[in-house]
Design a protein around this motif. Structure first.
Motif, mmCIF file in Angstrom:
data_model
loop_
_atom_site.group_PDB
_atom_site.id
_atom_site.type_symbol
_atom_site.label_atom_id
_atom_site.label_comp_id
_atom_site.label_asym_id
_atom_site.label_seq_id
_atom_site.Cartn_x
_atom_site.Cartn_y
_atom_site.Cartn_z
ATOM 1 N N ILE A 1 -30.064 -54.330 92.448
ATOM 2 C CA ILE A 1 -28.748 -54.747 91.947
ATOM 3 C C ILE A 1 -28.932 -55.417 90.587
ATOM 4 C CG2 ILE A 1 -28.840 -56.920 93.259
ATOM 5 C CD1 ILE A 1 -25.616 -54.967 92.728
ATOM 6 N N LEU A 2 -28.252 -54.886 89.566
ATOM 7 C CA LEU A 2 -28.387 -55.405 88.206
ATOM 8 C C LEU A 2 -27.071 -55.952 87.655
ATOM 9 C CD1 LEU A 2 -30.571 -52.545 86.670
ATOM 10 C CD2 LEU A 2 -31.361 -54.707 87.634
ATOM 11 N N ASP A 3 -26.000 -55.865 88.441
ATOM 12 C CA ASP A 3 -24.683 -56.296 87.969
ATOM 13 C C ASP A 3 -24.670 -57.736 87.478
ATOM 14 O OD1 ASP A 3 -23.276 -53.952 88.310
ATOM 15 O OD2 ASP A 3 -22.688 -54.400 90.363
ATOM 16 N N GLY A 4 -25.171 -58.633 88.314
ATOM 17 C CA GLY A 4 -25.098 -60.054 87.980
ATOM 18 C C GLY A 4 -25.898 -60.403 86.744
ATOM 19 N N LYS A 5 -27.115 -59.904 86.676
ATOM 20 C CA LYS A 5 -27.968 -60.168 85.521
ATOM 21 C C LYS A 5 -27.352 -59.587 84.258
ATOM 22 C CE LYS A 5 -32.798 -59.882 84.000
ATOM 23 N NZ LYS A 5 -34.157 -59.430 84.363
ATOM 24 N N GLY A 6 -26.775 -58.395 84.365
ATOM 25 C CA GLY A 6 -26.124 -57.781 83.219
ATOM 26 C C GLY A 6 -24.908 -58.563 82.760
ATOM 27 N N PHE A 7 -24.131 -59.078 83.716
ATOM 28 C CA PHE A 7 -22.937 -59.842 83.374
ATOM 29 C C PHE A 7 -23.298 -61.126 82.633
ATOM 30 C CE2 PHE A 7 -19.813 -63.162 84.383
ATOM 31 C CZ PHE A 7 -18.664 -62.574 83.888
ATOM 32 N N VAL A 8 -24.242 -61.889 83.183
ATOM 33 C CA VAL A 8 -24.635 -63.159 82.565
ATOM 34 C C VAL A 8 -25.287 -62.922 81.205
ATOM 35 C CG1 VAL A 8 -26.101 -65.198 82.794
ATOM 36 C CG2 VAL A 8 -24.805 -64.372 84.768
ATOM 37 N N THR A 9 -26.110 -61.892 81.106
ATOM 38 C CA THR A 9 -26.748 -61.561 79.822
ATOM 39 C C THR A 9 -25.698 -61.171 78.787
ATOM 40 O OG1 THR A 9 -28.749 -60.814 80.948
ATOM 41 C CG2 THR A 9 -28.441 -60.084 78.677
ATOM 42 N N GLY A 10 -24.671 -60.438 79.217
ATOM 43 C CA GLY A 10 -23.587 -60.060 78.321
ATOM 44 C C GLY A 10 -22.862 -61.274 77.770
ATOM 45 N N LEU A 11 -22.625 -62.267 78.610
ATOM 46 C CA LEU A 11 -22.001 -63.510 78.150
ATOM 47 C C LEU A 11 -22.891 -64.210 77.131
ATOM 48 C CD1 LEU A 11 -20.668 -65.047 81.505
ATOM 49 C CD2 LEU A 11 -19.285 -64.022 79.698
ATOM 50 N N ARG B 1 -25.238 -63.029 75.199
ATOM 51 C CA ARG B 1 -25.316 -62.291 73.938
ATOM 52 C C ARG B 1 -24.090 -62.515 73.057
ATOM 53 N NH1 ARG B 1 -27.774 -56.298 75.620
ATOM 54 N NH2 ARG B 1 -29.896 -57.014 76.089
ATOM 55 N N HIS B 2 -22.983 -62.918 73.676
ATOM 56 C CA HIS B 2 -21.763 -63.200 72.922
ATOM 57 C C HIS B 2 -21.534 -64.702 72.756
ATOM 58 C CE1 HIS B 2 -21.061 -58.946 73.655
ATOM 59 N NE2 HIS B 2 -20.113 -58.990 72.755
ATOM 60 N N GLY B 3 -22.590 -65.474 72.938
ATOM 61 C CA GLY B 3 -22.520 -66.898 72.664
ATOM 62 C C GLY B 3 -21.859 -67.738 73.730
ATOM 63 N N ILE B 4 -21.763 -67.220 74.942
ATOM 64 C CA ILE B 4 -21.133 -67.966 76.038
ATOM 65 C C ILE B 4 -22.223 -68.387 77.027
ATOM 66 C CG2 ILE B 4 -19.484 -67.885 77.951
ATOM 67 C CD1 ILE B 4 -18.013 -65.654 76.365
ATOM 68 N N GLU B 5 -22.486 -69.673 77.095
ATOM 69 C CA GLU B 5 -23.473 -70.210 78.029
ATOM 70 C C GLU B 5 -22.779 -70.687 79.296
ATOM 71 O OE1 GLU B 5 -26.640 -69.967 77.665
ATOM 72 O OE2 GLU B 5 -26.558 -69.187 75.601
ATOM 73 N N VAL B 6 -23.348 -70.392 80.448
ATOM 74 C CA VAL B 6 -22.700 -70.734 81.716
ATOM 75 C C VAL B 6 -23.272 -71.996 82.360
ATOM 76 C CG1 VAL B 6 -22.143 -68.319 82.130
ATOM 77 C CG2 VAL B 6 -24.233 -69.277 83.115
ATOM 78 N N LYS B 7 -24.364 -72.482 81.862
ATOM 79 C CA LYS B 7 -25.000 -73.662 82.458
ATOM 80 C C LYS B 7 -24.020 -74.835 82.504
ATOM 81 C CE LYS B 7 -29.075 -76.660 82.037
ATOM 82 N NZ LYS B 7 -29.448 -76.546 83.459
ATOM 83 N N ASP B 8 -23.936 -75.472 83.680
ATOM 84 C CA ASP B 8 -23.105 -76.656 83.930
ATOM 85 C C ASP B 8 -21.602 -76.372 83.913
ATOM 86 O OD1 ASP B 8 -25.291 -78.372 84.250
ATOM 87 O OD2 ASP B 8 -25.437 -78.702 82.091
ATOM 88 N N LYS B 9 -21.195 -75.115 83.884
ATOM 89 C CA LYS B 9 -19.767 -74.802 83.872
ATOM 90 C C LYS B 9 -19.202 -74.703 85.285
ATOM 91 C CE LYS B 9 -18.778 -72.555 79.462
ATOM 92 N NZ LYS B 9 -19.814 -73.216 78.703
ATOM 93 N N LYS B 10 -17.878 -74.973 85.367
ATOM 94 C CA LYS B 10 -17.134 -74.732 86.594
ATOM 95 C C LYS B 10 -16.566 -73.321 86.493
ATOM 96 C CE LYS B 10 -14.407 -77.872 88.211
ATOM 97 N NZ LYS B 10 -13.309 -78.872 88.314
ATOM 98 N N VAL B 11 -16.899 -72.472 87.454
ATOM 99 C CA VAL B 11 -16.553 -71.052 87.364
ATOM 100 C C VAL B 11 -15.604 -70.641 88.492
ATOM 101 C CG1 VAL B 11 -17.437 -68.691 87.299
ATOM 102 C CG2 VAL B 11 -18.783 -70.553 86.302
ATOM 103 N N PHE B 12 -14.529 -69.936 88.094
ATOM 104 C CA PHE B 12 -13.582 -69.335 89.030
ATOM 105 C C PHE B 12 -13.911 -67.846 89.094
ATOM 106 C CE2 PHE B 12 -9.818 -66.877 89.984
ATOM 107 C CZ PHE B 12 -9.126 -67.598 90.947
ATOM 108 N N LEU B 13 -14.146 -67.341 90.301
ATOM 109 C CA LEU B 13 -14.509 -65.938 90.481
ATOM 110 C C LEU B 13 -13.498 -65.269 91.393
ATOM 111 C CD1 LEU B 13 -16.769 -63.745 89.989
ATOM 112 C CD2 LEU B 13 -17.791 -64.547 92.127
#
Length: 265
Positions: A108-118, A120-132
């Motif tokens: 499964i590569l979906d998750g890694k691809g999604f986070v890497t895509g963010l 690469r566009h300057g969006i860091e997810v560390k310490d964020k509150k995320v709604f999924l």
């Protein structure tokens, strides 16, 4: 693209529907760039035909691998001979490699691809509150990768809460320090809002969450690639939110997919 001959290695993507996929263009561009004698084609297969397809692929000696997307990711894992630890944890597969003996190995590569895509566009997810939004195969993969990347809190909204509770039961074993909440349709109070459902592909689809509660300082991200500007992203844009299209998720997976399927080797 090179001329297709008896030496050409075959790859495919399976989906239902299939018109929205962009993987054939992306993988074939990669194949051309790297001067590989191969081709990836789309296969429109319904749920009832999936098992027969997989059995057929086992016997295709010149077949290299299969990309798997909606709605087959959670079903096809049970048709593989071996799957990665990540796939077992997520309960889904989006890439399969055919070994020389006909055995099928999934990952499964979906998750890694999604986070890497963010990233690469300057969006860091560390310490964020995320709604999924969503609790299917892609949502599970994204949830695991978001937790692995160090988010602070995860709220998941799905039409049926048992799927969310099952996701949390698996996630909490690996990431016990991340706060996890069964969310409502409101994304209020979250930093990053992610649609990991298929809602938005068809014009008649309902919205995956309550867009009235979006505010300008939120980031709203999609996994859908066609249309590029989904109704959710259009509504978020109108609210002044920063938006992330679905295509970067695929673009970030191309090298990973090619490497896993041993394209060119």
């Amino acid at each position: 693209m090179k001329e297709i001959t008896g030496k050409t290695k075959l790859y495919a993507i399976v989906a239902d529907p299939i018109l929205q996929v962009k993987t054939p263009q992306a993988i074939n561009a990669w194949i051309s760039k790297h001067d590989v004698d191969g081709v990836l084609v789309p296969m429109h297969v319904s749920a009832s035909g999936l098992k027969a397809l997989v059995e057929g692929l086992r016997g295709m000696i010149n077949f290299g691998g299969l990309v798997v997307t909606v709605p087959h990711k959670t079903t096809i894992i049970h048709l593989c001979d071996e799957v990665s630890q990540a796939a077992k944890m997520v309960g889904a597969v989006n890439i399969i490699r055919r070994e020389s003996d006909g055995k099928l190995h999934g990952d499964i590569l979906d998750g890694k691809g999604f986070v890497t895509g963010l990233t690469r566009h300057g969006i860091e997810v560390k310490d964020k509150k995320v709604f999924l939004a969503g609790a299917g195969g892609a949502a599970n993969a994204i949830a695991f990768s978001l937790c692995e990347a160090g988010i602070r809190e995860l709220g998941v909204y799905n039409r049926t809460s048992p799927k969310v509770e099952d996701m949390f039961a698996r996630l909490s074993n690996v990431y016990p320090n991340i706060k996890m909440t069964v969310a409502t349709a409101s994304p209020k109070g979250y930093d990053l809002v992610v649609n990991a459902t298929s809602l938005g592909m068809a014009e008649t689809d309902s919205l995956p969450l309550n867009v009235d509660d979006l505010v300008a300082d939120q980031i709203v991200a999609e996994i859908i690639m066609r249309p590029a500007l989904t109704p959710l992203l259009a509504a978020a844009q109108a609210k002044g939110c920063r938006i992330q299209y679905g295509l970067p998720m695929l673009e970030s997976q191309i090298d990973l997919m090619a490497e896993f399927m041993r394209v060119g080797n």
